[in-house]
Write a protein that holds these residues in place. Structure first.
Motif, short mmCIF file in Angstrom:
data_model
loop_
_atom_site.label_atom_id
_atom_site.label_comp_id
_atom_site.label_asym_id
_atom_site.label_seq_id
_atom_site.Cartn_x
_atom_site.Cartn_y
_atom_site.Cartn_z
N SER A 57 0.86 -1.04 -0.05
CA SER A 57 -0.11 -0.18 -0.14
C SER A 57 0.83 1.36 -0.25
CB SER A 57 -0.65 0.01 1.19
OG SER A 57 -1.69 -0.87 1.04
N TYR A 58 1.90 1.24 0.59
CA TYR A 58 2.72 2.48 0.84
C TYR A 58 3.57 2.55 -0.50
CZ TYR A 58 7.15 4.94 2.19
OH TYR A 58 8.06 5.99 2.00
N ASP A 83 2.59 1.57 -3.24
CA ASP A 83 1.41 1.94 -4.44
C ASP A 83 1.16 3.25 -4.49
OD1 ASP A 83 1.37 -0.62 -5.11
OD2 ASP A 83 -0.72 -0.88 -4.08
N VAL A 84 1.07 4.05 -3.19
CA VAL A 84 0.91 5.40 -3.11
C VAL A 84 1.96 6.31 -3.86
CG1 VAL A 84 0.19 7.38 -1.55
CG2 VAL A 84 -0.92 5.14 -1.38
N HIS A 85 3.12 5.94 -3.34
CA HIS A 85 4.33 6.54 -3.60
C HIS A 85 4.65 6.55 -5.25
CE1 HIS A 85 5.75 8.37 0.14
NE2 HIS A 85 4.82 7.37 0.67
N LEU A 135 2.28 5.74 -7.31
CA LEU A 135 1.33 6.72 -8.13
C LEU A 135 1.63 8.28 -8.36
CD1 LEU A 135 -1.47 7.26 -9.16
CD2 LEU A 135 -2.41 7.30 -6.67
N ARG A 136 2.20 8.71 -7.36
CA ARG A 136 2.65 10.19 -7.04
C ARG A 136 3.81 10.26 -7.94
NH1 ARG A 136 6.16 13.64 -5.03
NH2 ARG A 136 5.56 15.57 -4.61
N VAL A 140 -6.66 9.83 -3.31
CA VAL A 140 -6.71 8.39 -3.13
C VAL A 140 -7.62 8.01 -2.00
CG1 VAL A 140 -4.45 7.93 -3.96
CG2 VAL A 140 -4.73 8.36 -1.36
N HIS A 176 -9.08 7.25 1.67
CA HIS A 176 -8.50 7.17 2.94
C HIS A 176 -9.57 7.51 3.95
CE1 HIS A 176 -5.43 7.35 6.10
NE2 HIS A 176 -5.83 8.58 6.31
N MET A 181 -2.89 13.54 -2.47
CA MET A 181 -1.58 13.13 -2.27
C MET A 181 -0.65 13.91 -3.05
SD MET A 181 -1.56 10.97 -5.07
CE MET A 181 -0.01 9.95 -4.31
N VAL A 201 -6.57 2.76 -8.45
CA VAL A 201 -5.54 3.19 -7.24
C VAL A 201 -5.87 4.60 -6.85
CG1 VAL A 201 -4.06 1.32 -7.82
CG2 VAL A 201 -4.15 3.47 -8.87
N GLY A 202 -6.57 5.38 -7.67
CA GLY A 202 -6.68 6.75 -7.48
C GLY A 202 -7.25 7.40 -8.51
#
Length: 255
Positions: free
Chosen positions: A75-76, A78-80, A82-83, A105, A107, A114, A212-213
């Protein structure tokens, strides 16, 4: 100065110990390495095991890291990721549209901003990274609710507050909006959250074709919308192109 919680420090030390070894560790190994009594070490390991952070081999009784840590780590990442993948494309979108661009995203039953690209002019603006937006009224929230089953459930469970006279709060009407979003591939917010502000958003998918976003353009309603009161077609196309580009970079292929 606030003191750290000793049990949490010990649990973190255990996870680091298990992560650093190439083999499973027994209770005695863990206790001696961290200078703990066996009873104390066993209690912490049992708690970590119950939460899925640690697994115990049934045959040997030895411990290793659990699948829950892998899920959190993914998850961590994926978010980073994505950015990182969105940086260039969102900068291009801001320049082309002349408006602010946001990546959000899911949350805590809302939309977490993000990434935020300022409108490319000399006006004073505030960075909104870390801000939360509602699921039911914003373009970002509607896209996530339309494509992400978890977001969809949360959007129906939370109270849908009427921020303006245009906010859709009825469950049936809201579900119809989500159906429209899925049919056309984008969502809009025309003064449903903030008076005088409109936005357009489209979904971002990963290599598994999972949402994912979402990416959105937001600005003054007179700039974002045409004479019909609907978002300008060229702007909608630009937002969707940006979302597709980020999705491709995340391995989603062509949509």
């Amino acid at each position: 100065m606030a003191r750290n919680i000793q049990s949490l420090e010990r649990a973190a030390a255990m996870l680091r110990l298990l992560a650093g070894g190439e083999r499973r560790l027994g209770l005695s190994d863990v206790a001696s390495s961290l200078g703990l009594a066996k009873g104390t070490a066993h209690g912490i390991l049992r708690t970590l095991q119950a939460e899925g952070f640690v697994e115990q081999d049934p045959a040997s009784g030895r411990y290793q890291l659990g699948a829950e840590l892998l899920r959190l780590g993914n998850s961590y990442l994926d978010v980073h990721e994505l950015r990182a993948r969105a940086l260039v494309w969102t900068d291009d979108l801001a320049r082309a549209s002349g408006e602010s661009v946001y990546v959000g995203v899911l949350h805590q039953s809302g939309v977490l901003i993000m990434h935020h690209v300022f409108r490319p002019d000399d006006s004073r603006q505030v960075l909104e990274v870390g801000a939360m937006q509602p699921l039911h009224s914003t373009a970002l929230g509607k896209v996530l609710s339309a494509y992400d089953p978890v977001a969809h459930t949360q959007a129906h469970e939370v109270e849908r507050e009427a921020f303006t006279p245009r906010t859709v709060t009825d469950g049936t009407d809201f579900e119809a909006l989500l159906g429209l979003t899925r049919a056309r591939g984008w969502a809009s917010d025309v003064e449903e959250t903030w008076e005088g502000v409109a936005s357009v958003a489209a979904p971002i998918h990963d290599r598994r074709r999972m949402p994912v976003g979402a990416v959105a353009v937001a600005g003054a309603v007179e700039r974002v919308c045409g004479e019909s009161g609907e978002p300008r077609a060229a702007l909608v196309a630009s937002v969707r192109d940006c979302a597709r580009a980020v999705s491709r970079d995340l391995g989603a292929g062509r949509f």
